[in-house]
Motif scaffolding. Sequence first.
Motif, PDB file in Angstrom:
ATOM      1  N   SER A 136       0.830  -1.201   0.000  1.00 20.21           N
ATOM      2  CA  SER A 136       0.000   0.000   0.000  1.00 20.21           C
ATOM      3  C   SER A 136       0.866   1.253   0.000  1.00 20.21           C
ATOM      4  N   LEU A 137       1.932   1.211   0.813  1.00 22.47           N
ATOM      5  CA  LEU A 137       2.791   2.386   0.875  1.00 22.47           C
ATOM      6  C   LEU A 137       3.420   2.651  -0.487  1.00 22.47           C
ATOM      7  N   LEU A 138       3.790   1.593  -1.179  1.00 21.12           N
ATOM      8  CA  LEU A 138       4.368   1.753  -2.504  1.00 21.12           C
ATOM      9  C   LEU A 138       3.373   2.444  -3.443  1.00 21.12           C
ATOM     10  N   TYR A 139       2.127   1.982  -3.370  1.00 26.75           N
ATOM     11  CA  TYR A 139       1.092   2.608  -4.197  1.00 26.75           C
ATOM     12  C   TYR A 139       0.992   4.097  -3.915  1.00 26.75           C
ATOM     13  N   ILE A 199       0.754  10.910   6.197  1.00 27.85           N
ATOM     14  CA  ILE A 199      -0.682  10.903   6.528  1.00 27.85           C
ATOM     15  C   ILE A 199      -1.288   9.549   6.158  1.00 27.85           C
ATOM     16  N   ASN A 200      -0.962   9.091   4.967  1.00 27.54           N
ATOM     17  CA  ASN A 200      -1.540   7.820   4.546  1.00 27.54           C
ATOM     18  C   ASN A 200      -1.033   6.653   5.375  1.00 27.54           C
ATOM     19  N   PHE A 201       0.232   6.730   5.785  1.00 33.33           N
ATOM     20  CA  PHE A 201       0.757   5.667   6.628  1.00 33.33           C
ATOM     21  C   PHE A 201      -0.047   5.578   7.922  1.00 33.33           C
ATOM     22  N   ILE A 202      -0.415   6.727   8.468  1.00 30.23           N
ATOM     23  CA  ILE A 202      -1.161   6.706   9.733  1.00 30.23           C
ATOM     24  C   ILE A 202      -2.540   6.105   9.548  1.00 30.23           C
ATOM     25  N   PHE A 203      -3.263   6.535   8.529  1.00 27.78           N
ATOM     26  CA  PHE A 203      -4.597   5.957   8.337  1.00 27.78           C
ATOM     27  C   PHE A 203      -4.519   4.471   7.970  1.00 27.78           C
ATOM     28  N   LEU A 204      -3.540   4.134   7.145  1.00 30.01           N
ATOM     29  CA  LEU A 204      -3.322   2.723   6.812  1.00 30.01           C
ATOM     30  C   LEU A 204      -3.080   1.874   8.048  1.00 30.01           C
TER      31      LEU A 204
END
Lengths: 318, 318, 318, 318, 318
Positions: A19-22, A259-264
């Motif tokens: 997901s992080l890669l995306y 930000i996305n890492f936190i929600f993920l």
Amino acid sequence: MIVNRNLNWRHILFYTWKSLLYFFILSVIVYTLHHEFDMEKLTVPFNVIALLSTALAIFLGFKNNSAYDRWWEARKIWGLLVNYSRAWGREVLTLSQEPDGIPSEELTAWRERLIYRHIAFVHALRVFLRHPHDYNENGEDLIEAPNDYADIRPFLSQEEADEVLSKHNPPNQLLLIQGQELQEAYQRGWLSDFRFVQMGETLTEFNNHQGKSERIKNTPFPRPYSFFSRVFVYLHGTLVPLAFVEELGLFNIPLALLINFIFLSLDQIGEMTEDPFENRPSDTPLTSISVTIEGNLKEMLGEKEIPPKPVVTGGVVL
Amino acid sequence: MIVNRNLNWRHILFYTWKSLLYFFILSVIVYTLHHEFDMEKLTVPFNVIALLSTALAIFLGFKNNSAYDRWWEARKIWGLLVNYSRAWGREVLTLSQEPDGIPSEELTAWRERLIYRHIAFVHALRVFLRHPHDYNENGEDLIEAPNDYADIRPFLSQEEADEVLSKHNPPNQLLLIQGQELQEAYQRGWLSDFRFVQMGETLTEFNNHQGKSERIKNTPFPRPYSFFSRVFVYLHGTLVPLAFVEELGLFNIPLALLINFIFLSLDQIGEMTEDPFENRPSDTPLTSISVTIEGNLKEMLGEKEIPPKPVVTGGVVL
Amino acid sequence: MIVNRNLNWRHILFYTWKSLLYFFILSVIVYTLHHEFDMEKLTVPFNVIALLSTALAIFLGFKNNSAYDRWWEARKIWGLLVNYSRAWGREVLTLSQEPDGIPSEELTAWRERLIYRHIAFVHALRVFLRHPHDYNENGEDLIEAPNDYADIRPFLSQEEADEVLSKHNPPNQLLLIQGQELQEAYQRGWLSDFRFVQMGETLTEFNNHQGKSERIKNTPFPRPYSFFSRVFVYLHGTLVPLAFVEELGLFNIPLALLINFIFLSLDQIGEMTEDPFENRPSDTPLTSISVTIEGNLKEMLGEKEIPPKPVVTGGVVL
Amino acid sequence: MIVNRNLNWRHILFYTWKSLLYFFILSVIVYTLHHEFDMEKLTVPFNVIALLSTALAIFLGFKNNSAYDRWWEARKIWGLLVNYSRAWGREVLTLSQEPDGIPSEELTAWRERLIYRHIAFVHALRVFLRHPHDYNENGEDLIEAPNDYADIRPFLSQEEADEVLSKHNPPNQLLLIQGQELQEAYQRGWLSDFRFVQMGETLTEFNNHQGKSERIKNTPFPRPYSFFSRVFVYLHGTLVPLAFVEELGLFNIPLALLINFIFLSLDQIGEMTEDPFENRPSDTPLTSISVTIEGNLKEMLGEKEIPPKPVVTGGVVL
Amino acid sequence: MIVNRNLNWRHILFYTWKSLLYFFILSVIVYTLHHEFDMEKLTVPFNVIALLSTALAIFLGFKNNSAYDRWWEARKIWGLLVNYSRAWGREVLTLSQEPDGIPSEELTAWRERLIYRHIAFVHALRVFLRHPHDYNENGEDLIEAPNDYADIRPFLSQEEADEVLSKHNPPNQLLLIQGQELQEAYQRGWLSDFRFVQMGETLTEFNNHQGKSERIKNTPFPRPYSFFSRVFVYLHGTLVPLAFVEELGLFNIPLALLINFIFLSLDQIGEMTEDPFENRPSDTPLTSISVTIEGNLKEMLGEKEIPPKPVVTGGVVL
């Protein structure tokens, strides 16, 4: 069960790197289109995201709360199994007796058999619960606990083990045999009518522990909730790099990723926690609890060789 | 119960397409009026929406939480039914006995009858619960589980089945007959006074499982909450395209649709989950649980033909 | 209990029209002062309201959650009353017996009396609970269920009914008489010591159902919470039209009304739900449940005339 | 317990006037420094406050929720005490008997003694619970309920009352004496072995009600939560007047006061509710419940003089 | 357990000074780089932080809620231990008897032994629970309660104490011995069959209290939740000084510190509360409860020397 206070970053990335890669690639593309190809209209007003992120945070809060409740309920059930296993040991040893008060050899053998069969029940239930469901698509995992019905053989006669393992539901079969042994003890006069029924009620407790564990095992957290939380995180995350790209430039890439890492992570933690019997580091520690029960009961029988508690490896107890 | 990790988009659209169509048409009209007919005053400040959307998100959180609780409670009740069904089987087989310890033919027949009648009770309760209420207006649905009182006939004599099915509440009648059989067993000396009462208490557990299921079935989640959450989602959703139309132009149409889709889904998931006995994919899997109980009890009776577990079809277990 | 999926707008306005009128007049005055009399300073920055509305939304969430819990607990208690009433019927019919196994006329009369008196208990409890408290100031209401102690007379002898109704707490008196009848049955040999106590425990269940219902009836949701939520909604609502009057002009009136309607409803739904025994459409359906119990017990006695389930009128079951 | 729908503003100010005064003076100072002394830098951007007020609102929501849970649990415990007191009355009157079925004078006296001693237990528990802890620093209060151990004397012999009151834990001593009386009744043949144990279990219920009440009494809501919520409200409230002083001028003073009043109240309501046994208007109504129990039991004994329910004074029941 | 209404600031700083120092230095560096070295791009738009802080506040709300639930459950378990210890005392004293009703010396010694052994069980459980886990890395702490198995010796014979302490699980061994003593009392005729089983059930309650306490002790709040909340607070906190540095200048340092202090505390309170058996000021007061039980039981035995309640020192009860 993870016991180390600090998680291993390798574990975290194991579950999130795709997901992080995306999101990383997405941010880079957004930046490139925006700043290199001057597609300046490629932004989303922050307010659109603000509107979604409160709803998302609340929804993830609900999910994490429910996941934790499932996990904690699983632990509570196995806690009850510990308590009633000890009570079972005490009842077997003190409620049964010969009319003259001096335990015969037969009675002593019966007592030992009932306690050993209970240890077999506990291990059988563990193995039964840790059998993975196809539809969970867990994929390969970091750690695997060995869970094999062979573990129950040392506590049963060859014959009985064969019979029990030929059944669809071995733990339930073991409880039925315990009931038959109680009936026999009643007929031999080792148990009064009242103590016979009392010990049957303790078996009903084990029926409950087994059934409750099966309920959690066989009933996933409602898929619509899990599915939408994942979809929601991706939709929201896809808008995030579009909101700040104008203002932040190159800096937008790490910030959007953060930000996305936190929600993920908030989504992923729930996902890991909600299924506590899947052979994963975040599992309820069935192996460890089974060994504790085995040790307690053997100690109550006066045995000297108590199985050692499983070692904590990599901060994980299974 | 849906077991697939990924929902089928066809299912999702089945429940939401009408609302999505409304929001799509609305967005198009707003765009047209605004950009083509220059009605520039046709906007709503974002703050108005922000004020509502936090309240809406919290309210939907409450609704989803309560819906999940109802669904999970339903599953817990049927889990208890599994546990006590197994305990019932064990009690029937081990608490009853002839004075001389050797089961007579009559006693063996009595045991089988009590276990078979219990299987009938479980199937009858399933059929009873899955009968739809008029006022739920479920409309046509994607899937339908066959639930017919004929399912209980194989486990009862012709005569008894006829009598039971002539009653308003067949499952309750079955429990009364079980009680009468216990009384007979007591009079014949197969049960002591104490074991007679003990097995009556297990019947009381089944009274509880039945009554608790009926409670969830007959008491919808308070309608004012459901109704307002729907109204609230529509009012909020109608304002959404008005907030960003200025800034976003044509892009406003997909974005408003996306935002509304998310709030709609949050509402819709709760709606699907809150009634767990309505013959829908998200139901508590009564059929599957009933078959599990039937299988467990037959296995305890030593039968060889165990009914197979229902196959997962389309990611759904019923 | 409201069962229709769509609420009647007449009902909604019945409870909110006064407040809505206040907010309407307020908005008109604000508009007039602002735009006609040029009092341009008469605004409040949106941020002030934003600060309050999150807190308000969370507080209303808490209130609705607690109100729903009270309502659901009331329903659970009456659900238990259903379950144990059926168990009581079964116990009366199967635990009592003549020494020779053939029920005498006296025993048959005793059984019927105990079951009929229980029906009287259920109706008495309903009437007892639906008696309104002065301090609730419910005012006139849309619907009224007839709840009169005369309803219990058909199930008791004239004499007993008179005695019971002369007491402060008629339902409790009925349970005491049930206990005395059990004692008599024990003395006559219809019940063994053990079955006597067992049935007494079922009476203790009814003590619990009565007492738990009384607890909810007599203990309002803490008034400070209710009072502040109302005050809070009004304070917040009074500021709302001041926030957008500048930007929105005449449009401000419907929008402010819409926002206030939503917060008002959230408060009002909780208010309606939190007291489930007040003779209102949103009540726990005591009348319907009482008739269900009466019907189940009569069916168990083998009677043919079962009272019909109350008809759903206006989407409401009482 | 406050039963009036509208709180008395005098009560509200009693608990908040000091804090309100602080915020008033603060607002005036801020205004003066800002507008009269031109300290224009003395502002805080609204965003700083927005960041804190969501967190504060959520934290206060958690606190109110927990406070309500404590209060409601206290009420539930005393509700159980009502239910089991009635069950106790029924058991004393119907489980004990002379071999010939006709109650002797001694048995009648024993029954009355057990019921009266139970009334004494209830009053003793009330007095025990309402004794204030030093560390609660309640200060003076609006209302005080009279709670004095002398209240138990009418229900015990002089001698027994003296003995009981010389103990550290009088209610527990009363339960021990009840147990001793049961043993005597068993030895005299008034109770069978089974009924003797059954009534002992009812005493264990009272052990539970006492111990659970003591738990709430002796275990304050974790002080760090209470303390930080107070500190948090003050820190946040001190920033509030700094946020709008520029924009609002003199109008800032009432608005800041309004905002702070709301957050203060949310904190204060929790504070009042979390300790339900402190002789305050928001207490669980122990006095009223004790009198209800006394009345119910006397009615069961057939007495004519039933103590009247305490009058609602000033909208408060104690 | 902390009982003082106001926390000691020294305690608060003890747990937070390292983090506060980090945030202080960070703010100073940000300020210096920004205003002295003119790195004006070193800011983050407030919206980025707003997006995170709502999610963070909700997550911390979840964490505090769960931590409080664990803490309160621990207290509830030890509350039950109090209640059932008193019930145990009553049962030992009133259920056992000589056939002729006059307690022999042997019976009196047996009663005392069972009550004293129970006191030993309570103290042993306390010591067992307060043994720290390596993986908790508590570091040095402010306060340490003395918890040593030597505390149980005064309540057991030398021999028995030696045997019990040689076991892996001393409290469980004590319960087994209690069961053996019950069996002996049954064989001697002091207990009927029924009372023997009844007292065994009370021992099962103690099995439950022990096992439930062990569950909380051995199962940390899921580490991923704890770990991410800490990481989340740091990530968020690191962005905070970057958001207002432009606007606020030097004033940014105290404000950023204030904001971070609040989020840090919210995290830290949960961290302290979630593990209630770790020899810390916020612990469940096991020592105090153990002494209460000891005192209650000695009082029931009629002893005059009751151990005094532990003094509150520094606002803390252990």
